[in-house]
Design a protein around this motif. Sequence first.
Motif, PDB file in Angstrom:
ATOM      1  N   UNK A   1      -0.273   3.515 -12.471  1.00  0.00           N
ATOM      2  CA  UNK A   1      -1.306   4.492 -12.145  1.00  0.00           C
ATOM      3  C   UNK A   1      -1.469   4.590 -10.636  1.00  0.00           C
ATOM      4  N   UNK A   2      -1.946   5.728 -10.195  1.00  0.00           N
ATOM      5  CA  UNK A   2      -2.278   5.947  -8.790  1.00  0.00           C
ATOM      6  C   UNK A   2      -3.489   6.864  -8.743  1.00  0.00           C
ATOM      7  N   UNK A   3      -4.275   6.721  -7.698  1.00  0.00           N
ATOM      8  CA  UNK A   3      -5.439   7.582  -7.520  1.00  0.00           C
ATOM      9  C   UNK A   3      -5.199   8.470  -6.306  1.00  0.00           C
ATOM     10  N   UNK A   4      -5.232   9.778  -6.520  1.00  0.00           N
ATOM     11  CA  UNK A   4      -5.081  10.745  -5.436  1.00  0.00           C
ATOM     12  C   UNK A   4      -6.468  11.229  -5.039  1.00  0.00           C
TER      13      UNK A   4
ATOM     14  N   UNK B   1      -7.973  -0.696   3.688  1.00  0.00           N
ATOM     15  CA  UNK B   1      -7.562  -0.377   5.062  1.00  0.00           C
ATOM     16  C   UNK B   1      -6.935  -1.606   5.706  1.00  0.00           C
ATOM     17  N   UNK B   2      -5.741  -1.435   6.284  1.00  0.00           N
ATOM     18  CA  UNK B   2      -5.042  -2.530   6.970  1.00  0.00           C
ATOM     19  C   UNK B   2      -5.622  -2.809   8.354  1.00  0.00           C
ATOM     20  N   UNK B   3      -6.107  -1.773   9.025  1.00  0.00           N
ATOM     21  CA  UNK B   3      -6.579  -1.858  10.411  1.00  0.00           C
ATOM     22  C   UNK B   3      -5.531  -2.526  11.299  1.00  0.00           C
ATOM     23  N   UNK B   4      -4.292  -2.121  11.121  1.00  0.00           N
ATOM     24  CA  UNK B   4      -3.221  -2.624  11.970  1.00  0.00           C
ATOM     25  C   UNK B   4      -2.518  -3.861  11.457  1.00  0.00           C
ATOM     26  N   UNK B   5      -3.055  -4.521  10.453  1.00  0.00           N
ATOM     27  CA  UNK B   5      -2.418  -5.710   9.864  1.00  0.00           C
ATOM     28  C   UNK B   5      -1.631  -5.237   8.653  1.00  0.00           C
ATOM     29  N   UNK B   6      -0.378  -4.873   8.880  1.00  0.00           N
ATOM     30  CA  UNK B   6       0.435  -4.176   7.890  1.00  0.00           C
ATOM     31  C   UNK B   6       0.413  -4.853   6.524  1.00  0.00           C
ATOM     32  N   UNK B   7       0.069  -4.070   5.500  1.00  0.00           N
ATOM     33  CA  UNK B   7       0.082  -4.478   4.089  1.00  0.00           C
ATOM     34  C   UNK B   7      -1.096  -5.361   3.696  1.00  0.00           C
ATOM     35  N   UNK B   8      -1.943  -5.760   4.651  1.00  0.00           N
ATOM     36  CA  UNK B   8      -3.041  -6.674   4.321  1.00  0.00           C
ATOM     37  C   UNK B   8      -4.093  -6.003   3.435  1.00  0.00           C
ATOM     38  N   UNK B   9      -4.396  -4.738   3.703  1.00  0.00           N
ATOM     39  CA  UNK B   9      -5.407  -4.047   2.905  1.00  0.00           C
ATOM     40  C   UNK B   9      -5.002  -3.913   1.453  1.00  0.00           C
ATOM     41  N   UNK B  10      -3.735  -3.563   1.214  1.00  0.00           N
ATOM     42  CA  UNK B  10      -3.247  -3.433  -0.155  1.00  0.00           C
ATOM     43  C   UNK B  10      -3.282  -4.749  -0.904  1.00  0.00           C
ATOM     44  N   UNK B  11      -2.960  -5.830  -0.218  1.00  0.00           N
ATOM     45  CA  UNK B  11      -3.003  -7.151  -0.852  1.00  0.00           C
ATOM     46  C   UNK B  11      -4.440  -7.554  -1.170  1.00  0.00           C
TER      47      UNK B  11
ATOM     48  N   UNK C   1       2.156   0.554  -4.293  1.00  0.00           N
ATOM     49  CA  UNK C   1       2.901   1.559  -3.540  1.00  0.00           C
ATOM     50  C   UNK C   1       2.879   1.220  -2.054  1.00  0.00           C
ATOM     51  N   UNK C   2       4.045   0.979  -1.482  1.00  0.00           N
ATOM     52  CA  UNK C   2       4.095   0.575  -0.078  1.00  0.00           C
ATOM     53  C   UNK C   2       5.463   0.854   0.522  1.00  0.00           C
ATOM     54  N   UNK C   3       5.543   0.644   1.806  1.00  0.00           N
ATOM     55  CA  UNK C   3       6.817   0.730   2.499  1.00  0.00           C
ATOM     56  C   UNK C   3       7.554   2.042   2.320  1.00  0.00           C
ATOM     57  N   UNK C   4       8.848   1.945   2.090  1.00  0.00           N
ATOM     58  CA  UNK C   4       9.695   3.127   2.021  1.00  0.00           C
ATOM     59  C   UNK C   4       9.328   4.027   0.854  1.00  0.00           C
ATOM     60  N   UNK C   5       8.834   3.442  -0.240  1.00  0.00           N
ATOM     61  CA  UNK C   5       8.467   4.268  -1.390  1.00  0.00           C
ATOM     62  C   UNK C   5       7.258   5.144  -1.078  1.00  0.00           C
TER      63      UNK C   5
END
Length: 321
Positions: A55-58, A241-251, A81-85
Amino acid sequence: MTDAINAENEGDLLSQIEEVEALSSIYGDEWCVIDEGARIFCIKISNDMDEPKLTACLQIILPPDYPSTAPPIYQINAAWLRGSERVKLANSLEDLYVEHVGESILYMWVEKIREFLVDKSQDSETVDQSGRVNLTAEEEVDDDDEDAPDFGGLTLRSSEDTHLFPEHTNDEEVPQIKHGGCITDRRSTFQPHLAAVVTPRQVKGVLERLYENKKIASATHNIYAYRIYCEDKHSFLQDCEDDGETAAGGRLLHLLQILDVRNVMVVVSRWYGGILLGPDRFKHINNCARNILVEEGYAASVDAAAKPAGRTKRLKSKKTK
């Protein structure tokens, strides 16, 4: 000239109203109105309506000059959902807009995302029963200096307008903010903050209140995630929100999903000490977040989790009344 602009804006508003009515009719409970006046909406999209695995929320803001001259402003929320995808999906949506400039394109976007989810669910990744993707080691982002992907001019990424918050928050009281204990490792310090939230405006209010504190405002990163349960839609409004810390918000959001918490926002401030921590920084961010969630009764401690489930339910109910 002014009359022509006004007429065009009225035409855009009429097109928006007709498009929203059509989408509401097509997607039913999956379509959610966040703020009618601010033209903010969201839709939950899955690979299969009967047996959803991904699932994803738009989330969408419709600017006054959409669809005639401006694209919708959007944010795709999906912890997996992250990175190249993510870049690939964003590019496909941008291509659709370029091909159909001046047209109503939300339906095409939704179905393009659904098509992406269908393709994703059929690949070699393992999807657990809760709908979360177990990423392979190659897809995890662990480099301190890896740049965040650029989603181009269509996405909603600046600190001033990210996460679909209307400008005015004075009509809602800012929730009480709790501050947790610090974790320090190699001169980097991490501290969590938590607030009970039930609207996106409260989320913005909490952020504004935190940034009034000079120490928090001076942090290298202020990573956050929140989950709000929409009773009428039986679904979650969530973002990070990562606020510049890549991938941290998603985790961090993934942690909130695993713990199944609701109506809560967690912010983790990091003051960088000059020494790269590698993947340990994600461990500290999530440990900070889990600690304060346990302290405030949103999640069970490791010991309590091993006991009968009733204890955990009482902890949650205490906070969500």
